[in-house]
Motif scaffolding. Structure first.
Motif, mmCIF file in Angstrom:
data_model
loop_
_atom_site.group_PDB
_atom_site.id
_atom_site.type_symbol
_atom_site.label_atom_id
_atom_site.label_comp_id
_atom_site.label_asym_id
_atom_site.label_seq_id
_atom_site.Cartn_x
_atom_site.Cartn_y
_atom_site.Cartn_z
ATOM 1 N N VAL A 15 21.317 97.377 180.859
ATOM 2 C CA VAL A 15 20.315 98.085 180.065
ATOM 3 C C VAL A 15 18.926 97.734 180.554
ATOM 4 O O VAL A 15 18.067 98.593 180.728
ATOM 5 C CB VAL A 15 20.464 97.747 178.564
ATOM 6 C CG1 VAL A 15 19.271 98.276 177.787
ATOM 7 C CG2 VAL A 15 21.756 98.324 178.020
ATOM 8 N N SER A 20 18.078 96.694 183.504
ATOM 9 C CA SER A 20 17.811 97.259 184.827
ATOM 10 C C SER A 20 17.598 98.769 184.731
ATOM 11 O O SER A 20 16.798 99.336 185.463
ATOM 12 C CB SER A 20 18.938 96.912 185.800
ATOM 13 O OG SER A 20 20.022 97.782 185.615
ATOM 14 N N ALA A 21 18.282 99.414 183.779
ATOM 15 C CA ALA A 21 18.063 100.845 183.581
ATOM 16 C C ALA A 21 16.644 101.082 183.078
ATOM 17 O O ALA A 21 15.958 102.018 183.477
ATOM 18 C CB ALA A 21 19.073 101.409 182.594
ATOM 19 N N ARG A 22 16.199 100.171 182.187
ATOM 20 C CA ARG A 22 14.841 100.295 181.662
ATOM 21 C C ARG A 22 13.821 100.107 182.783
ATOM 22 O O ARG A 22 12.843 100.839 182.887
ATOM 23 C CB ARG A 22 14.638 99.232 180.577
ATOM 24 C CG ARG A 22 13.388 99.423 179.750
ATOM 25 C CD ARG A 22 13.107 98.178 178.942
ATOM 26 N NE ARG A 22 14.215 97.863 178.042
ATOM 27 C CZ ARG A 22 14.189 98.119 176.729
ATOM 28 N NH1 ARG A 22 13.153 98.668 176.185
ATOM 29 N NH2 ARG A 22 15.214 97.795 175.967
ATOM 30 N N ALA A 82 14.361 100.629 185.958
ATOM 31 C CA ALA A 82 14.434 101.800 186.847
ATOM 32 C C ALA A 82 13.663 102.968 186.236
ATOM 33 O O ALA A 82 12.947 103.692 186.939
ATOM 34 C CB ALA A 82 15.897 102.196 187.070
ATOM 35 N N GLY A 83 13.792 103.139 184.908
ATOM 36 C CA GLY A 83 13.081 104.223 184.233
ATOM 37 C C GLY A 83 11.580 104.043 184.338
ATOM 38 O O GLY A 83 10.837 104.996 184.608
ATOM 39 N N ALA A 84 11.116 102.805 184.142
ATOM 40 C CA ALA A 84 9.678 102.540 184.218
ATOM 41 C C ALA A 84 9.157 102.795 185.632
ATOM 42 O O ALA A 84 8.100 103.402 185.823
ATOM 43 C CB ALA A 84 9.401 101.098 183.798
ATOM 44 N N LEU A 128 15.612 108.582 184.994
ATOM 45 C CA LEU A 128 15.046 108.336 183.670
ATOM 46 C C LEU A 128 15.432 109.498 182.767
ATOM 47 O O LEU A 128 15.764 110.572 183.251
ATOM 48 C CB LEU A 128 13.520 108.107 183.712
ATOM 49 C CG LEU A 128 12.537 109.222 183.986
ATOM 50 C CD1 LEU A 128 11.116 108.693 183.856
ATOM 51 C CD2 LEU A 128 12.714 109.794 185.369
#
Ligand code: ATP
Ligand code: MG
Lengths: 329, 274
Positions: free
Chosen positions: B8, B10-12, B14-16, B115
């Motif tokens: 989660v 790392s997904a955040r 990546a999204g940023a 994202l």
């Protein structure tokens, strides 16, 4: 910004999910009740080139759309590289590279910038994105176009750039929707060669096509799709053997081709006949053995036969055996 | 468990990173097209200010202020700033999006960034708001220097900052709404039916509270978000003129910003997902 990054709820993990793409009863019914995809089960292995072969409207783009988070399934599930595409679309997008059916290059950016910014979207630093962009432009024979606007590219070049862009961030799975439709034969072969090369390096590829030559030439396994369903699935050679697909006799002729076609269709053992401007194609399980009978039937026709060729079963024959229709319209 | 939490995070991250890269991309496009950006930003405000605050006063045809106080210049300046920001929201967000959703599908690659789709739409609002602020900065010296008569400005800084934060976001979100709901064929209609009425009836050429004699109009234009941007600038720059109560201006701007953002993000998701 680093603290306020967008995130989505936890998706269930899928331990033991070893295939690159798995779908279970995947379905899409569009508003209005039309079932474009109807209970599709697929398992694409890691490192495989897998083809979805089907005619216009078979549901290929809808299937790719669901696997790439753009179409929301109305039933079933899809997992790409261990990520559930419905529960965690943003994370699924990290796993995939996508080449859609139409040109979607960013026209406000140059050829090189299309690659560079794509790398940045996927979290690369400036130096890394620059290096990857240079490498891929070289590899896709686009280096001398680097500074140009994307609308100056030929169709084949634009398609290569789209593939380069989709591969830039080294996705676990590359999706290509009809990658060579509309390309000239030379560009098609150039693209096939590139895809072969990436496949040899271990890239998993899922592509759709309605060219049986493409499925035959490029894919290790093919799923034959029609009206939203998978009709058969396997390596091209196995498919041809399994459905007892017919060989083809191609009769080139001049004059009254419909008359010729009608006479050939009446020959015992002929499965299916179709015609275009220059030839009549006759499908039959033992095509070569029927040649004498076909030729004597042709003798009574108002058309003049100019040539005859017998070929082995193709995926086209497989499709006809399965649906009674042709792949092309 | 830890693996999932790390996932989660790392997904955040990546999204940023993707969000930031999308902003960089838009910045790159603006820098590339700086000439066009400048012309499109300046032309309307410059003409308005030139004709109404230089030409007309110079030939003795000034409208004059209201109630015998001040000059038309002081009335117009807040309105021109408001128009500049609103139009920029439409130029920066609506027009490109109409294209990208219509003829070309070039938004595709950005939508496929790692994202959520709502975050891609939010980036559009942020990038458009940045351009709106830039437009205000470009137009400010024009309204300060062109008029024949000196401006009578009394800046209220907290109010000005609030307007300069909210107005670009509101305008950009309005651009997102138009960009996702308007079809390419309807762009000329959008100008006639939405943009012209909004700019002419946005309390830009008159303070809203002076409309008492045309009560129906005074009430009708409360639905026009530009009214609150213009009145906000009026309160922040020329408080000596009649203006809406600041609390009402602030509340309406917040409400319109929230409403257009919600509608725009919803429209964007609808265009992208099927
Ligand atoms: N957004 C939509 N709303 C309603 N029906 C749709 C929508 N998109 C596709 N369809 C229908 O779903 C069916 C499958 O379409 P799809 O684009 O998946 O086929 P395809 O196999 O990719 O065809 P092609 O070879 O022409 O690209 C078609 O009958 C199409 O008309
Ligand atoms: Mg398709």
């Amino acid at each position: 910004m680093t603290h306020a990054g967008p995130v989505e709820p936890d998706a269930p993990a899928h331990p033991g999910e070893d295939d690159a793409v798995t779908t279970k009863r995947l379905s899409k019914t569009y508003a209005g009740g039309f079932a474009a995809v109807d209970g599709v089960d697929l398992a694409v292995r890691r490192g495989e080139i897998f083809g979805l072969l089907g005619p216009n409207g078979a549901g290929k783009t809808t299937t790719i759309g669901m696997l790439t988070t753009r179409v929301v399934p109305t039933g079933g599930s899809a997992v790409v590289n261990g990520v559930d595409v419905v529960a965690a679309p943003a994370r699924a997008k990290q796993q995939i590279g996508v080449v859609p059916q139409t040109n979607t290059l960013d026209r406000s950016l140059s050829v090189w910038e299309n690659l560079y910014f794509h790398g940045r979207y996927f979290g690369m630093g400036a130096a890394e994105a620059r290096e990857r962009a240079d490498t891929l432009l070289d590899r896709f024979h686009l280096a001398e176009k680097a500074r140009q606007r994307t609308d100056t590219l030929s169709g084949g070049m634009a398609q290569r750039l789209m593939v380069a862009r989709a591969l830039l961030h080294q996705p676990a799975v590359l999706f290509l929707d009809e990658p060579t439709t509309g390309l000239d034969p030379q560009s098609r072969i150039a693209l096939w060669d590139l895809l072969h090369a990436f496949h040899a390096e271990g890239q998993t590829i899922l592509l759709t096509t309605h060219y049986m030559e493409e499925a035959d030439h490029l894919c290790e396994r093919v799923a034959v799709m029609d009206a939203g369903r998978i009709l058969a699935l396997g390596p091209p050679a196995e498919l041809k053997a399994s459905v007892d697909a017919d060989g083809v006799v191609r009769v080139s002729a001049e004059g009254d081709l419909p008359d010729l076609a009608a006479r050939l269709a009446d020959v015992d053992g002929v499965g299916h006949v179709d015609t275009d401007e220059a030839e009549v194609r006759v499908w039959a399980s033992d095509a070569a053995a029927l040649l004498p009978a076909l030729m004597s039937a042709a003798g009574g026709s108002r058309a003049r036969v100019t040539g005859v060729r017998v070929s082995e079963p193709t995926l086209e024959s497989v499709f006809i055996a399965l649906t009674g229709r042709e792949l092309r319209e | 468990m830890t693996a999932v939490r790390f996932d989660v995070r790392s997904a955040r991250r990546a999204g940023a990173a993707a969000f930031w890269a999308l902003l960089l991309r838009d910045l790159r496009v603006v820098t590339k097209e700086r000439g066009r950006f400048l012309i499109r930003t300046v032309s309307q405000p410059l003409l308005l200010v030139f004709v109404f605050t230089y030409v007309l006063p110079s030939i003795g045809r000034d409208f004059g202020g209201f109630d015998g106080e001040g000059s038309f210049t002081d009335i117009l300046v807040p309105g021109v700033l408001a128009i500049a920001i609103l139009i920029k929201g439409i130029q920066a967000v609506a027009l490109p999006l109409v294209q990208e959703f219509g003829y070309t599908r070039e938004i595709e690659d950005r939508v496929m960034s790692p994202l959520p789709v709502w975050a891609v739409a939010t980036e559009k609002i942020v990038a458009g708001a940045g351009q709106g602020l830039l437009a205000a900065a470009i137009v400010a010296p024009i309204v300060a220097l062109v008029p024949a008569e000196p401006l009578q400005i009394q800046i209220s800084w907290p109010a000005l900052v609030a307007v300069l934060v909210l107005a670009p976001i509101l305008s950009s979100a309005l651009g997102l709404v138009l960009g996702t709901y308007v079809e390419p064929d309807n762009v000329p209609m959008m100008f006639s039916v939405v943009i012209l009425p909004v700019t002419f009836l946005g309390a830009t050429y008159f303070p809203w509270s002076e409309l008492g004699d045309i009560r129906w109009l005074q009430i009708a234009i409360l639905a026009n978000p530009l009214v609150y941007i213009a009145e906000g600038f009026r309160f922040a720059l020329t408080p000596q003129f009649p203006h809406m109560p600041p609390a009402a201006i602030l509340a309406a701007m917040l409400a319109f910003t929230a409403g257009t953002s919600w509608l725009g993000i919803r429209g964007f998701r609808r265009r992208v997902l099927s």
